[in-house]
Design an enzyme around this catalytic site. Structure first.
Site, PDB file in Angstrom:
ATOM      1  N   ASP A  15     -35.456   8.784  40.649  1.00 41.57           N
ATOM      2  CA  ASP A  15     -34.918   8.336  39.357  1.00 41.57           C
ATOM      3  C   ASP A  15     -34.103   9.421  38.651  1.00 41.57           C
ATOM      4  O   ASP A  15     -33.390   9.134  37.701  1.00 41.57           O
ATOM      5  CB  ASP A  15     -36.014   7.770  38.451  1.00 41.57           C
ATOM      6  CG  ASP A  15     -37.150   8.740  38.189  1.00 41.57           C
ATOM      7  OD1 ASP A  15     -37.113   9.866  38.733  1.00 41.57           O
ATOM      8  OD2 ASP A  15     -38.077   8.364  37.451  1.00 41.57           O
ATOM      9  N   ARG A  16     -34.199  10.663  39.119  1.00 43.56           N
ATOM     10  CA  ARG A  16     -33.436  11.723  38.453  1.00 43.56           C
ATOM     11  C   ARG A  16     -32.192  12.090  39.246  1.00 43.56           C
ATOM     12  O   ARG A  16     -32.099  11.815  40.439  1.00 43.56           O
ATOM     13  CB  ARG A  16     -34.286  12.988  38.322  1.00 43.56           C
ATOM     14  CG  ARG A  16     -35.476  12.788  37.434  1.00 43.56           C
ATOM     15  CD  ARG A  16     -36.203  14.086  37.222  1.00 43.56           C
ATOM     16  NE  ARG A  16     -37.296  13.849  36.284  1.00 43.56           N
ATOM     17  CZ  ARG A  16     -37.904  14.791  35.600  1.00 43.56           C
ATOM     18  NH1 ARG A  16     -37.542  16.043  35.749  1.00 43.56           N
ATOM     19  NH2 ARG A  16     -38.875  14.488  34.775  1.00 43.56           N
ATOM     20  N   LYS A  26     -34.600   5.082  34.864  1.00 40.76           N
ATOM     21  CA  LYS A  26     -33.461   5.934  35.144  1.00 40.76           C
ATOM     22  C   LYS A  26     -33.192   5.858  36.648  1.00 40.76           C
ATOM     23  O   LYS A  26     -34.081   5.495  37.420  1.00 40.76           O
ATOM     24  CB  LYS A  26     -33.711   7.353  34.679  1.00 40.76           C
ATOM     25  CG  LYS A  26     -34.969   7.980  35.208  1.00 40.76           C
ATOM     26  CD  LYS A  26     -35.281   9.238  34.425  1.00 40.76           C
ATOM     27  CE  LYS A  26     -36.621   9.806  34.854  1.00 40.76           C
ATOM     28  NZ  LYS A  26     -37.410  10.312  33.741  1.00 40.76           N
ATOM     29  N   SER A  30     -43.381  11.766  40.735  1.00 37.70           N
ATOM     30  CA  SER A  30     -41.998  12.134  40.457  1.00 37.70           C
ATOM     31  C   SER A  30     -41.582  13.434  41.144  1.00 37.70           C
ATOM     32  O   SER A  30     -41.639  13.542  42.358  1.00 37.70           O
ATOM     33  CB  SER A  30     -41.792  12.203  38.943  1.00 37.70           C
ATOM     34  OG  SER A  30     -40.418  12.310  38.648  1.00 37.70           O
ATOM     35  N   HIS A  31     -41.241  14.438  40.343  1.00 38.86           N
ATOM     36  CA  HIS A  31     -40.715  15.691  40.878  1.00 38.86           C
ATOM     37  C   HIS A  31     -41.820  16.703  41.203  1.00 38.86           C
ATOM     38  O   HIS A  31     -41.526  17.801  41.646  1.00 38.86           O
ATOM     39  CB  HIS A  31     -39.768  16.290  39.852  1.00 38.86           C
ATOM     40  CG  HIS A  31     -40.385  16.343  38.485  1.00 38.86           C
ATOM     41  ND1 HIS A  31     -40.601  15.196  37.744  1.00 38.86           N
ATOM     42  CD2 HIS A  31     -40.885  17.357  37.773  1.00 38.86           C
ATOM     43  CE1 HIS A  31     -41.202  15.531  36.619  1.00 38.86           C
ATOM     44  NE2 HIS A  31     -41.393  16.828  36.605  1.00 38.86           N
ATOM     45  N   ASP A  83     -34.737  13.393  42.732  1.00 33.77           N
ATOM     46  CA  ASP A  83     -36.108  13.917  42.765  1.00 33.77           C
ATOM     47  C   ASP A  83     -37.013  13.088  43.676  1.00 33.77           C
ATOM     48  O   ASP A  83     -36.544  12.210  44.404  1.00 33.77           O
ATOM     49  CB  ASP A  83     -36.675  13.980  41.339  1.00 33.77           C
ATOM     50  CG  ASP A  83     -36.971  12.595  40.793  1.00 33.77           C
ATOM     51  OD1 ASP A  83     -36.266  11.643  41.199  1.00 33.77           O
ATOM     52  OD2 ASP A  83     -37.893  12.452  39.976  1.00 33.77           O
ATOM     53  N   ASP A 138     -39.092  10.547  43.418  1.00 31.66           N
ATOM     54  CA  ASP A 138     -39.080   9.078  43.415  1.00 31.66           C
ATOM     55  C   ASP A 138     -37.695   8.494  43.140  1.00 31.66           C
ATOM     56  O   ASP A 138     -37.562   7.286  42.934  1.00 31.66           O
ATOM     57  CB  ASP A 138     -40.107   8.544  42.411  1.00 31.66           C
ATOM     58  CG  ASP A 138     -39.802   8.973  40.989  1.00 31.66           C
ATOM     59  OD1 ASP A 138     -39.221  10.061  40.802  1.00 31.66           O
ATOM     60  OD2 ASP A 138     -40.129   8.212  40.053  1.00 31.66           O
TER      61      ASP A 138
HETATM   62  C1  G1P Z   1     -40.768  14.826  31.628  1.00 32.95           C
HETATM   63  C2  G1P Z   1     -39.385  14.831  31.007  1.00 32.95           C
HETATM   64  C3  G1P Z   1     -39.093  13.485  30.388  1.00 32.95           C
HETATM   65  C4  G1P Z   1     -39.276  12.387  31.434  1.00 32.95           C
HETATM   66  C5  G1P Z   1     -40.652  12.491  32.068  1.00 32.95           C
HETATM   67  C6  G1P Z   1     -40.825  11.506  33.195  1.00 32.95           C
HETATM   68  O1  G1P Z   1     -41.729  14.577  30.641  1.00 32.95           O
HETATM   69  O2  G1P Z   1     -39.255  15.851  30.051  1.00 32.95           O
HETATM   70  O3  G1P Z   1     -37.791  13.480  29.888  1.00 32.95           O
HETATM   71  O4  G1P Z   1     -39.117  11.129  30.859  1.00 32.95           O
HETATM   72  O5  G1P Z   1     -40.847  13.804  32.580  1.00 32.95           O
HETATM   73  O6  G1P Z   1     -39.915  11.714  34.238  1.00 32.95           O
HETATM   74  P1  G1P Z   1     -42.573  15.740  29.923  1.00 32.95           P
HETATM   75  O7  G1P Z   1     -43.223  16.543  31.018  1.00 32.95           O
HETATM   76  O8  G1P Z   1     -41.575  16.580  29.190  1.00 32.95           O
HETATM   77  O9  G1P Z   1     -43.522  15.024  29.031  1.00 32.95           O
HETATM   78 ZN    ZN Z   2     -38.832  10.951  38.959  1.00 32.12          ZN
END
Ligand code: G1P
Ligand code: ZN
Length: 544
Positions: A282-283, A377, A114-115, A278, A280
């Site tokens: 999705d954000r 998302k 992800s990010h 981000d 991938d």
């Molecule tokens: C974080 C975000 C959460 C999201 C997840 C995956 O998780 O807070 O909302 O669904 O990344 O993208 P966390 O690190 O808080 O468990």
């Molecule tokens: Zn992501």
């Protein structure tokens, strides 16, 4: 002749998938049998892959291509019938979800952290999505973990690498590998939801957007849809080429890592809208000229205006938000008279509600919004919905926000993250807090009296499953709120997240700076949980 090798292996500790799959350093993924064990555990946990269609792709980060080759060989050895792979090994998370649904696949494997940053020294990740296109539910992630702790053997073919760069079909033994345009099906889906005609006209009339793809997966999607199909000027999408190390940045659209975008949007020649996605895809974050739209507010505005887009013109069945997300959307739901669900953090909890048609829009404070069009998302989708609303309303983002607050009041909101905290210290903080929950109601901090305090538990209204200890929430008499939880996605030590919220109905206060508006709650949070004393930190690493 394709040979299937049965490779002996032993379980590896700690392969427990978190809220969005397994995330570790690339170095860990490269250790002998590490990736293979996990992939075989997925295949075993879902009852085998014989005859299945599998969707496969990733966000293009370092190790993406190598991992895809390994997974293809393992898929062939496990009897998969067809693997649909995004060209170049690329698929955004929402586009993968779209393909799983469209191709009626058994599931999909998405390679992303992800990010989190990418590169040889940084993070890699793998997640499995089920046949509805959404993240595997806890029953499956638990089964994957159980398999990973008992695994003795995995299967792989001894075939050569597949060329991923051209749209073509190949075979590995009896399995077909189909390389597809990663954008095409996703674009078609977006066309069914939004008025491309009206958005085109918006751009034609001079509307200026700056979309920062952060050298991550959304670049090709945003260039195709925004610039080529919707006529946004060339250069609207910046940092559009996906890079293995995201240009040495964190592909995380927050005020710290998307600093450049914030500077431009708060600068003298700011365009009408700024957005970023981000790693991938999705954000999303949305900014107007001189204004940042908090993701929780964005969810509320989208819920109040979605009917302006063709795909939602009949209104919404309901909305859902994760527990730490602000209660702004609840107010819209109450006004419209539609249900509003509160789920634990993580997109997977929305899946059942979406499948059952109970909710149409979902969102999380962490820059995630989406709808029933896929089961993830979707960053670009949110940008397109905003554009469609702007095209219809012909107002600026600031005007839309102000009007929204005048109608519903404003939920000031911020998240404070304390990263790489000593895991024991973070655990102690949560345990100490948990132990005193029942004594908190009635106590007063900084003039705010506590109404209730609990550790959030969720009973899924569709399948009856329950999830406990999802975050400690403290609600004040004034409707202000603070939530404490430990991240499930961090890769170093523990990340403590403190979510702060205060509801204000007096328009005189709407322009207050967010951290100022939340000052009392921030101090109260520290007094209640002893953040400084437990973590040794005097301030958060990231404020969003
Ligand atoms: C974080 C975000 C959460 C999201 C997840 C995956 O998780 O807070 O909302 O669904 O990344 O993208 P966390 O690190 O808080 O468990
Ligand atoms: Zn992501």
């Amino acid at each position: 002749m394709t040979r299937i090798l049965k490779v002996e292996t032993t379980p590896i500790q700690g392969q427990k998938p978190g809220t969005s799959g397994l995330r570790k350093k690339v170095k860990t993924f490269k250790e002998p049998h590490y990736l293979e064990n996990f992939v075989q555990s997925i295949f075993n946990a879902v009852g085998g892959m014989e005859g299945a269609t599998l969707i496969l792709g990733g966000d293009g980060r370092y190790y993406n291509r190598e991992a895809i080759q390994i997974i293809l060989r393992m898929a062939a050895a496990n009897g998969v019938d067809r693997v649909v792979v995004g060209q170049g090994g690329l698929l955004s998370t929402p586009a993968a979800s779209c393909l799983i649904r469209k191709r009626k696949a058994k599931g999909g494997i998405i390679l992303s952290a992800s990010h989190n940053p990418g590169g040889p020294e940084e993070d890699f990740g793998i997640k499995y999505n089920s046949d509805n296109g959404g993240p595997a539910p806890e029953t499956i992630t638990n089964a994957i973990y159980a398999e990973s702790q008992n695994i003795r053997e995995y299967r792989v073919t001894d075939t050569a690498d597949i060329e991923l760069s051209e749209i073509a079909e190949f075979t590995i033994g009896a399995m077909t590998v189909e390389i597809v345009d990663p954008v095409k099906d996703y674009r078609k889906l977006m066309k069914t939801l939004f008025s491309f005609k009206k958005i085109k006209k918006l751009f034609k009339n001079g509307f200026r957007l700056r979309f920062d793809a952060m050298h991550a997966i959304t670049g090709p999607y945003a260039q195709d849809i925004l610039e080529r199909k919707l006529g946004a000027p060339k250069g609207t999408v910046i940092n559009a080429t996906p890079l293995e190390d995201f240009g040495d940045h964190h592909p995380d659209p927050n005020p710290v890592h998307a600093r450049d975008l914030f500077d431009v949007m708060f600068g003298p020649d700011a365009p009408d809208m700024g957005a970023a996605s981000d790693g991938d895809g999705d954000r999303n974050i949305i900014l107007g000229r001189g204004i940042y739209v908090a993701p929780s507010d964005s969810l509320a505005v989208l819920a109040a205006n979605a009917h302006l887009a063709p795909g939602y013109e009949n209104g919404l069945a309901g909305v859902a938000r994760s527990m730490p997300t602000s209660c702004a959307v609840d107010r819209v739901a109450a006004e419209v008279g539609m249900p509003c669900f509160e789920t634990p953090t993580g997109w997977k909890f929305f899946g059942n509600l979406l499948d059952a048609g109970k909710t149409t829009l979902c969102g999380e404070e962490s820059a995630g919004t989406g709808s029933d069009h896929v089961r993830e998302k979707d960053g670009l989708w949110a940008v397109l919905l905003w554009l469609n609303i702007l095209a219809e309303r012909q107002e600026s983002i600031r005007e839309i926000m102000k009007a929204h607050w005048r109608t519903y009041g404003r939920n000031f909101y911020s998240r404070h993250d304390y990263e790489a905290v000593d895991s024991t210290a973070a655990g102690n903080l949560m345990a100490t807090l948990e132990a005193k929950l029942s004594s908190l109601p009635g106590q007063c901090f900084e003039g705010e009296t506590i109404k209730s305090a609990d550790n959030f538990a969720y009973n899924d209204p569709i399948d009856g499953s329950s999830s406990t200890a999802q975050g400690i929430r403290i609600l004040f008499e004034s409707d202000a709120r603070v939530v404490f939880r430990l991240s499930g996605t961090g890769t170093e030590g523990a990340t403590l997240r403190v979510y702060l919220e205060r509801y204000v109905s007096d328009p005189e206060e709407f322009d207050t700076e967010t951290q100022v508006a939340l000052e009392r709650i921030i101090t109260a949070a520290d007094q209640i949980a002893g953040i400084r004393s437990h973590t040794g930190r005097s301030e958060p690493d990231v404020i969003s």
